[in-house]
Write a protein that holds these residues in place. Structure first.
Motif, PDB file in Angstrom:
ATOM      1  N   PHE A   1      -3.850  14.016   6.588  1.00  0.00           N
ATOM      2  CA  PHE A   1      -5.179  13.446   6.372  1.00  0.00           C
ATOM      3  C   PHE A   1      -5.584  13.724   4.925  1.00  0.00           C
ATOM      4  N   PRO A   2      -6.003  12.685   4.178  1.00  0.00           N
ATOM      5  CA  PRO A   2      -6.199  12.870   2.732  1.00  0.00           C
ATOM      6  C   PRO A   2      -7.355  13.817   2.386  1.00  0.00           C
ATOM      7  N   GLU A   3      -7.260  14.288   1.144  1.00  0.00           N
ATOM      8  CA  GLU A   3      -8.266  15.213   0.621  1.00  0.00           C
ATOM      9  C   GLU A   3      -9.620  14.510   0.482  1.00  0.00           C
ATOM     10  N   ILE A   4     -10.689  15.182   0.820  1.00  0.00           N
ATOM     11  CA  ILE A   4     -12.022  14.606   0.610  1.00  0.00           C
ATOM     12  C   ILE A   4     -12.754  15.378  -0.478  1.00  0.00           C
ATOM     13  N   THR A   5     -13.006  16.675  -0.247  1.00  0.00           N
ATOM     14  CA  THR A   5     -13.615  17.490  -1.292  1.00  0.00           C
ATOM     15  C   THR A   5     -12.490  18.027  -2.174  1.00  0.00           C
ATOM     16  N   PRO A   6     -12.439  17.642  -3.465  1.00  0.00           N
ATOM     17  CA  PRO A   6     -11.305  18.037  -4.306  1.00  0.00           C
ATOM     18  C   PRO A   6     -11.209  19.562  -4.428  1.00  0.00           C
ATOM     19  N   GLY A   7      -9.975  20.070  -4.394  1.00  0.00           N
ATOM     20  CA  GLY A   7      -9.730  21.476  -4.649  1.00  0.00           C
ATOM     21  C   GLY A   7      -9.896  22.384  -3.440  1.00  0.00           C
ATOM     22  N   LEU A   8     -10.266  21.822  -2.317  1.00  0.00           N
ATOM     23  CA  LEU A   8     -10.442  22.637  -1.112  1.00  0.00           C
ATOM     24  C   LEU A   8      -9.066  23.020  -0.553  1.00  0.00           C
TER      25      LEU A   8
ATOM     26  N   LEU B   1       0.841  -1.201   0.000  1.00  0.00           N
ATOM     27  CA  LEU B   1       0.000   0.000   0.000  1.00  0.00           C
ATOM     28  C   LEU B   1       0.871   1.244   0.000  1.00  0.00           C
ATOM     29  N   THR B   2       0.306   2.353  -0.472  1.00  0.00           N
ATOM     30  CA  THR B   2       1.033   3.619  -0.439  1.00  0.00           C
ATOM     31  C   THR B   2       0.236   4.651   0.338  1.00  0.00           C
ATOM     32  N   GLU B   3       0.924   5.706   0.783  1.00  0.00           N
ATOM     33  CA  GLU B   3       0.254   6.789   1.523  1.00  0.00           C
ATOM     34  C   GLU B   3      -0.894   7.337   0.685  1.00  0.00           C
ATOM     35  N   PRO B   4      -2.115   7.367   1.212  1.00  0.00           N
ATOM     36  CA  PRO B   4      -3.247   7.840   0.415  1.00  0.00           C
ATOM     37  C   PRO B   4      -3.254   9.360   0.321  1.00  0.00           C
ATOM     38  N   ALA B   5      -3.547   9.886  -0.865  1.00  0.00           N
ATOM     39  CA  ALA B   5      -3.662  11.331  -1.028  1.00  0.00           C
ATOM     40  C   ALA B   5      -5.124  11.733  -1.124  1.00  0.00           C
ATOM     41  N   THR B   6      -5.972  10.778  -1.480  1.00  0.00           N
ATOM     42  CA  THR B   6      -7.393  11.108  -1.608  1.00  0.00           C
ATOM     43  C   THR B   6      -8.217  10.168  -0.732  1.00  0.00           C
ATOM     44  N   TRP B   7      -9.460  10.560  -0.552  1.00  0.00           N
ATOM     45  CA  TRP B   7     -10.401   9.825   0.271  1.00  0.00           C
ATOM     46  C   TRP B   7     -10.570   8.402  -0.240  1.00  0.00           C
ATOM     47  N   ASP B   8     -10.694   8.263  -1.584  1.00  0.00           N
ATOM     48  CA  ASP B   8     -10.908   6.931  -2.157  1.00  0.00           C
ATOM     49  C   ASP B   8      -9.709   6.019  -1.932  1.00  0.00           C
ATOM     50  N   GLU B   9      -8.520   6.629  -2.041  1.00  0.00           N
ATOM     51  CA  GLU B   9      -7.328   5.825  -1.785  1.00  0.00           C
ATOM     52  C   GLU B   9      -7.292   5.342  -0.344  1.00  0.00           C
ATOM     53  N   LEU B  10      -7.688   6.228   0.583  1.00  0.00           N
ATOM     54  CA  LEU B  10      -7.710   5.839   1.995  1.00  0.00           C
ATOM     55  C   LEU B  10      -8.678   4.673   2.198  1.00  0.00           C
ATOM     56  N   LEU B  11      -9.880   4.816   1.595  1.00  0.00           N
ATOM     57  CA  LEU B  11     -10.888   3.770   1.780  1.00  0.00           C
ATOM     58  C   LEU B  11     -10.427   2.442   1.193  1.00  0.00           C
ATOM     59  N   SER B  12      -9.753   2.499   0.026  1.00  0.00           N
ATOM     60  CA  SER B  12      -9.334   1.216  -0.565  1.00  0.00           C
ATOM     61  C   SER B  12      -8.174   0.621   0.224  1.00  0.00           C
ATOM     62  N   ASN B  13      -7.315   1.499   0.811  1.00  0.00           N
ATOM     63  CA  ASN B  13      -6.292   0.979   1.724  1.00  0.00           C
ATOM     64  C   ASN B  13      -6.941   0.232   2.882  1.00  0.00           C
ATOM     65  N   CYS B  14      -8.023   0.842   3.405  1.00  0.00           N
ATOM     66  CA  CYS B  14      -8.726   0.227   4.529  1.00  0.00           C
ATOM     67  C   CYS B  14      -9.242  -1.158   4.152  1.00  0.00           C
ATOM     68  N   ASP B  15      -9.810  -1.240   2.937  1.00  0.00           N
ATOM     69  CA  ASP B  15     -10.329  -2.540   2.486  1.00  0.00           C
ATOM     70  C   ASP B  15      -9.221  -3.590   2.495  1.00  0.00           C
ATOM     71  N   ALA B  16      -8.042  -3.180   1.951  1.00  0.00           N
ATOM     72  CA  ALA B  16      -6.931  -4.123   1.856  1.00  0.00           C
ATOM     73  C   ALA B  16      -6.470  -4.553   3.248  1.00  0.00           C
ATOM     74  N   LEU B  17      -6.428  -3.569   4.189  1.00  0.00           N
ATOM     75  CA  LEU B  17      -5.996  -3.886   5.545  1.00  0.00           C
ATOM     76  C   LEU B  17      -6.951  -4.865   6.210  1.00  0.00           C
ATOM     77  N   LYS B  18      -8.259  -4.618   6.006  1.00  0.00           N
ATOM     78  CA  LYS B  18      -9.240  -5.510   6.635  1.00  0.00           C
ATOM     79  C   LYS B  18      -9.151  -6.913   6.058  1.00  0.00           C
ATOM     80  N   GLU B  19      -8.917  -6.937   4.773  1.00  0.00           N
ATOM     81  CA  GLU B  19      -8.748  -8.230   4.103  1.00  0.00           C
ATOM     82  C   GLU B  19      -7.625  -9.028   4.766  1.00  0.00           C
ATOM     83  N   ALA B  20      -6.554  -8.298   5.145  1.00  0.00           N
ATOM     84  CA  ALA B  20      -5.387  -8.958   5.747  1.00  0.00           C
ATOM     85  C   ALA B  20      -5.567  -9.184   7.245  1.00  0.00           C
TER      86      ALA B  20
END
Lengths: 396, 413
Positions: free
Chosen positions: B286-293, B155-174
């Motif tokens: 903490f990764p970006e949630i609303t883009p461009g903010l 996994l890599t450091e998430p920059a966006t909300w979706d990346e964080l969520l997919s990291n979470c999925d992978a972690l839970k899987e493990a």
């Protein structure tokens, strides 16, 4: 004839009043002196480098001035001819005066002060000139209070405490009956059962909080024998995997209060037990024998012969248990701080939390909670006062 | 004995008629941190001040941080030291409003170091357009994570909300719980809320909320909670968080059962004490949630204030100016592993968390203090209880938000 008799009396009166006036003047002067003395004055007098070092001597000097002032006031009062004429009526009040004074200043006055704060919005601060910074808001605090779900949660918990804490009385009685026998080493068993009462409430709270802890507590250890197995996690460290998660007693709004009450019951049962044990010592063996002759056994003996003789012990046990239930503050403070999210609060803790705790500083609101708590307690207290008054009347 | 004291007292009364005032060159400082490193850094600064001002008698007091929150009220009103520590932002509000802190705007204006090197933090130290204190330290918040677990799962450091969520999925899987947290003392939950709200709605909306201008049932705040619900759902937090303190919550993190922790930089020392090394832990914003903010951050500051009742005002100002110098700020914060608010101060470049923190904060569009310092204490208490409740049972959301609106209406009058 008459003038001849009154003359020595009159002379006596003048000499007394001179001393009396001197004593009174001294009392008043010392009283003012005690309030005028400041740390900076004492610091300079004693040649201290820092003002902070002058605090203790200043306090001592002030207290001594006050005590001498009180003594002088006493001397002045006992010198009054009015006092001399009614010594019997005055003396008890004179003895009570100091105690009453402190009682009024530190108990009665704060009650009214706190009731008056409950009509204000105040953050507990005085400004730089010592002026009060609050504002009068009338019944607003009470309006908010009666619309506050946390208030009802706390009130409900108070009732739960009062009701469930009463279990200590029958359980204590049972233990006392159980331990009231002659076996080798019974004293050791008795003291072991009494032991929890000796431990401070804070320690009891901590022990139970650890026992309840779902990660490493005693309960979760037992739980994991049945529902958990130890596995290696991703980093190769051992970790516990449970098919059913261990209960988080203090972390769940439905069980937190019961968890704390159970912890509180532990020492309270010991207390009731010791009260009953002493009571059982005084149960007359004649009546037991008479009961046996009449064929009373078991429950009948307990209910009709033993319990009536334990009535004074029961009364005291109930009184101390009610008081114990109202003193639940320490347990809550050590075990949950009212949490999770205020669900294990009682009124006393909620009041503390809103007024003093963590700098929240809603003194007006806290005072409103205190006033409601006071009114509730008043019902209970007046019942007991009334009962004691009636008992005394019957006794005399 | 009492007569001796009476004589003394009378003597004092007479003595005071002839001379007044106290010794001219005293300075009493009250500090509030007994942690070994914090205590040592404070004492070192005081020693340096003594060396630079040999004519001033310095009394340096220190006490427990939690106890200080209660005793400061008495200290400011009755028995004021010359310098005292407290928190800026809304937490200083009640004392400023009651006139218990001295206005030191003149010091900020006349001292060139203060007026030029503290631009970023100046708004935090201001109320009613005046400055009331001098900050000596602050630190960043963000996500601390187990780099070794991330690497193992690719996994890599998430920059966006979706990346964080997919990291979470992978972690839970493990079999790893994505986030650890301990909410027994409530405030940790506020860190998560602050970041979710800052990333969902931005700094201005967050500020308006803590200033009482926006209701908690506002749609924008509801969006924040909707994101939080997603996070609770996909990025599970450790299940027993309500009974754990923030220190307790480190143990699943150290054991490798949990992989991420939304925390302040003060926690790094504790991770290392729990046996983790610099190679095993790392930090991301903490990764970006609303883009461009524009990206705002949490950066709670600690500061010195002068009580209005202080006896030695001039010496107190001298001390505040001294603490603000780049040298003192640099040394102090190197010693405690935090960041100097003075932009000209040096930082410890060997500490990767400090370097990253400096970068995070110096490029931030706005700095929040932390929920329980930005919002008034009474609101913060209710708010954090609400956050904890929501985390334990997201279905209570409406009840929580409506309850918070009620408290808000009452507190901000």
């Amino acid at each position: 004839m008459t003038s001849h008799v009154t003359r020595p009396d009159a002379r006596f009166a003048t000499s007394v009043s001179q001393v009396t006036i001197a004593a009174l003047v001294m009392a008043i002067a010392l009283y003012f002196l005690s309030s005028v003395i400041s740390t900076s004055m004492i610091q300079e007098m004693l040649g201290l480098r820092r003002q902070i070092d002058a605090r203790v001597p200043t306090f001592l000097i002030r207290i001594c001035c006050l005590l001498v002032a009180i003594a002088a006031a006493f001397y002045a009062v006992t010198g009054l001819s009015m006092y001399k004429r009614n010594k019997l009526a005055w003396a008890p009040w004179l003895f009570l005066a100091v105690g009453l004074g402190f009682f009024i200043v530190y108990v009665i006055a704060p009650i009214f002060q706190s009731i008056s704060y409950s009509f204000t919005r105040w953050n507990g601060l005085y400004d730089i000139n010592g002026d009060w910074t609050g504002e009068w808001v009338g019944l607003q605090n009470y309006r908010v209070l009666f619309d506050d779900p946390n208030f009802y949660t706390s009130l409900k918990n108070n009732v739960l405490w009062l009701v469930l804490f009463m279990l200590a009385v029958p359980i204590g009685l049972f233990l006392a009956l159980f331990l009231n026998q002659v076996v080798t080493g019974i004293r050791i068993y008795k003291s072991l059962f009494f032991f929890p009462f000796v431990i401070s409430q804070v320690v009891v709270g901590l022990i139970f909080a650890w026992a309840y802890n779902p990660e490493f507590g005693l309960l979760s250890e037992i739980w994991s024998w049945f529902f958990c197995e130890t596995k290696e996690n991703i980093m190769g460290n051992l970790t516990r995997v449970c098919s059913v998660e261990p209960p988080s007693i203090l972390g769940d709004e439905d069980s937190a209060t019961y968890g704390i009450i159970a912890a509180g019951l532990w020492p309270q049962i010991a207390y009731c037990m010791i009260l009953y044990l002493t009571g059982l010592n005084n149960v007359s063996s004649d009546q037991i024998e008479a009961g046996q002759l009449d064929g009373a056994k078991g429950w009948k003996m307990l209910w009709h012969v033993v319990l009536p003789q334990l009535k004074p012990a029961t009364f005291i046990a109930i009184v101390v248990t009610v008081i114990g239930a109202l003193r639940s503050f320490d347990m809550i403070a050590t075990m949950t701080q009212g949490g999770p999210y205020g669900s294990s609060n009682v009124l006393a803790y909620y009041m503390y939390d809103q007024a003093v705790g963590e700098g929240v500083g809603r003194y007006g609101y806290g005072s409103a909670i205190a006033t409601v708590l006071f009114l509730i307690m008043l019902v209970y207290i007046s019942y007991f006062l009334l009962r004691m008054y009636q008992d005394e009347k019957e006794g005399s | 004995m009492s007569s001796r004291f009476t004589k003394l007292a009378l003597g004092a009364a007479i003595g005071s008629l002839f001379s007044g005032g106290v010794l001219a060159s005293d300075l009493v400082i009250t500090f509030d941190d007994l942690n070994p490193d914090k205590k040592a850094a404070y004492e070192a600064a005081v020693e340096a001040f003594k060396a630079a001002n040999p004519d001033i008698n310095v009394t340096a007091n220190n006490g427990d941080r939690e106890a200080h929150k209660g005793t400061i009220r008495n200290a400011l009103q009755n028995d004021a030291p010359d310098v005292i520590t407290w928190y800026p932002g809304n937490r200083m509000g009640p004392f400023v409003d009651a006139g218990l802190f001295a206005d030191i705007s003149d010091l900020w204006a006349s001292d060139p170091n203060l007026s030029t090197n503290f631009e970023a933090i100046k708004p935090t130290m201001s109320r009613d357009g005046k400055q009331w204190g001098v900050p000596y330290s602050y630190y960043q918040w963000g996500v601390y994570y187990r780099k070794d677990i991330y690497d193992k799962l690719g996994l890599t450091e998430p920059a966006t909300w979706d990346e964080l969520l997919s990291n979470c999925d992978a972690l839970k899987e493990a079999g790893v719980t994505p986030f650890t947290i301990g909410t027994k003392f409530l405030w940790t939950a506020a860190g998560v809320f602050d970041y979710l709200n800052l990333r969902t709605n931005g700094y201005d909306v967050h500020n308006d909320l803590t200033a009482g201008k926006i209701k908690y049932t506002d749609d924008r705040i509801r969006n924040t909670f909707a994101n939080w619900e997603t996070m609770l759902d996909r990025c599970t937090f450790v299940s027993t968080h309500a009974t754990m303190s923030w220190q307790d919550a480190i143990s699943p993190f150290a054991n490798g059962d949990a992989a991420m922790y939304v925390m302040g930089n003060f926690s790094v020392g504790q991770y290392k004490e729990a046996g983790l090394t610099d190679d095993q832990i790392d930090f991301f914003q903490f990764p970006e949630i609303t883009p461009g903010l524009p990206r705002a951050e949490e950066a709670p500051a600690d500061a010195f204030f002068i009580p209005a009742n202080a006896t030695n005002m001039e010496n107190a100002k001298k001390f505040l100016a001294f603490v603000a110098t780049p040298e003192v700020q640099g040394d102090w914060n190197k010693a405690i592993g935090q960041l100097p608010p003075n932009a000209a101060a040096e930082i410890n470049t060997d500490d990767k968390f400090i370097v990253e923190g400096m970068e995070t904060l110096s490029t931030a569009a706005g700095l929040a203090q932390f929920y329980d310092r930005d919002a008034p204490a009474a609101m913060a208490k209710a708010g954090m209880e609400g956050f904890q409740r929501f985390m334990l049972d997201p279905s209570t959301l409406d009840e929580v938000l409506e309850g918070l609106d009620k408290v808000q209406a009452e507190v901000y009058k």
